[in-house]
Design a protein around this motif. Structure first.
Motif, PDB file in Angstrom:
ATOM      1  N   TYR A  66      -9.417  -2.828  -7.404  1.00  0.00           N
ATOM      2  CA  TYR A  66      -9.463  -1.451  -7.871  1.00  0.00           C
ATOM      3  C   TYR A  66      -9.930  -0.376  -6.755  1.00  0.00           C
ATOM      4  N   THR A  69      -7.697  -0.154  -3.754  1.00  0.00           N
ATOM      5  CA  THR A  69      -6.776   0.925  -4.231  1.00  0.00           C
ATOM      6  C   THR A  69      -7.002   2.186  -4.340  1.00  0.00           C
ATOM      7  N   LEU A 104      -5.663  -4.967   1.324  1.00  0.00           N
ATOM      8  CA  LEU A 104      -4.428  -4.239   0.592  1.00  0.00           C
ATOM      9  C   LEU A 104      -3.064  -4.778   1.333  1.00  0.00           C
ATOM     10  N   ILE A 107       1.180  -0.991  -0.667  1.00  0.00           N
ATOM     11  CA  ILE A 107       0.836  -0.109  -1.718  1.00  0.00           C
ATOM     12  C   ILE A 107       2.183   0.880  -1.703  1.00  0.00           C
ATOM     13  N   SER A 112       0.018  -1.282  -6.337  1.00  0.00           N
ATOM     14  CA  SER A 112      -0.516  -2.057  -5.220  1.00  0.00           C
ATOM     15  C   SER A 112      -0.723  -3.457  -5.146  1.00  0.00           C
ATOM     16  N   VAL A 114      -3.233  -6.641  -4.044  1.00  0.00           N
ATOM     17  CA  VAL A 114      -4.463  -6.910  -3.145  1.00  0.00           C
ATOM     18  C   VAL A 114      -4.392  -8.346  -3.066  1.00  0.00           C
ATOM     19  N   TYR A 134      -2.181  -3.696  -9.138  1.00  0.00           N
ATOM     20  CA  TYR A 134      -2.535  -2.701  -9.981  1.00  0.00           C
ATOM     21  C   TYR A 134      -1.408  -1.725 -10.199  1.00  0.00           C
ATOM     22  N   ILE A 136      -0.372   2.199 -10.396  1.00  0.00           N
ATOM     23  CA  ILE A 136      -0.600   3.444 -10.132  1.00  0.00           C
ATOM     24  C   ILE A 136      -0.217   4.543 -10.998  1.00  0.00           C
TER      25      ILE A 136
END
Length: 140
Positions: A66, A69, A104, A107, A112, A114, A134, A136
């Motif tokens: 988190y 990102t 990362l 993105i 994203s 990771v 994640y 977004i």
């Protein structure tokens, strides 16, 4: 992608949006190459035998992804984990902090990706490896 939220700003942001984890984690390094985040191991993170538990290590992986990102896209409190795969490879040292190294990998507008290696402080080999995705929020 460049850093748009530095370590100090990120720490303040985490305290605002996730007060339940305040003091549990700290950022040791945050730059374009890597995020290094620390789980301050305390009694509540230990399993029988005195080593850091799997759920505590998962929390470090998730919060670190988190932070990695958010550091690139800015404060988007509603970004959420959509996938996590974690492999626990060896037992952490008893009572030691756990350090996460986050990179990362991608993105985009909506996601994203990771990569994370978790190390028990003082040990050279990783104790766990995780990959997280994640989502977004639109309109960032």
């Amino acid at each position: 992608m460049t850093i748009v939220v530095n370590a100090e700003e990120m720490t303040e942001f985490l305290s605002e949006v996730f007060p339940q984890v305040e003091g549990m984690f700290s950022i040791d390094r945050l730059d374009e190459e890597v995020l290094v985040m620390r789980l301050h191991a305390s009694e509540r993170h230990l399993r029988p035998g005195g080593t850091v538990s799997g759920p505590a290590m998962f929390a470090l992986a998730d919060v670190g992804a988190y932070v990695a990102t958010m550091s690139r896209i800015g404060r988007q409190a509603l970004a959420v984990t959509t996938n996590c795969s974690i492999d626990f490879m060896r037992k952490p040292a008893a009572g030691a902090d756990v350090l996460g190294q986050f990179r990362l990998l991608k993105i985009g507008r909506a996601l994203s990706v990771v990569d994370c290696l978790l190390y028990s402080e003082g040990q050279a080999s990783p104790v766990a490896r995780a990959n997280l995705t994640y989502s977004i929020p639109p309109g960032r």
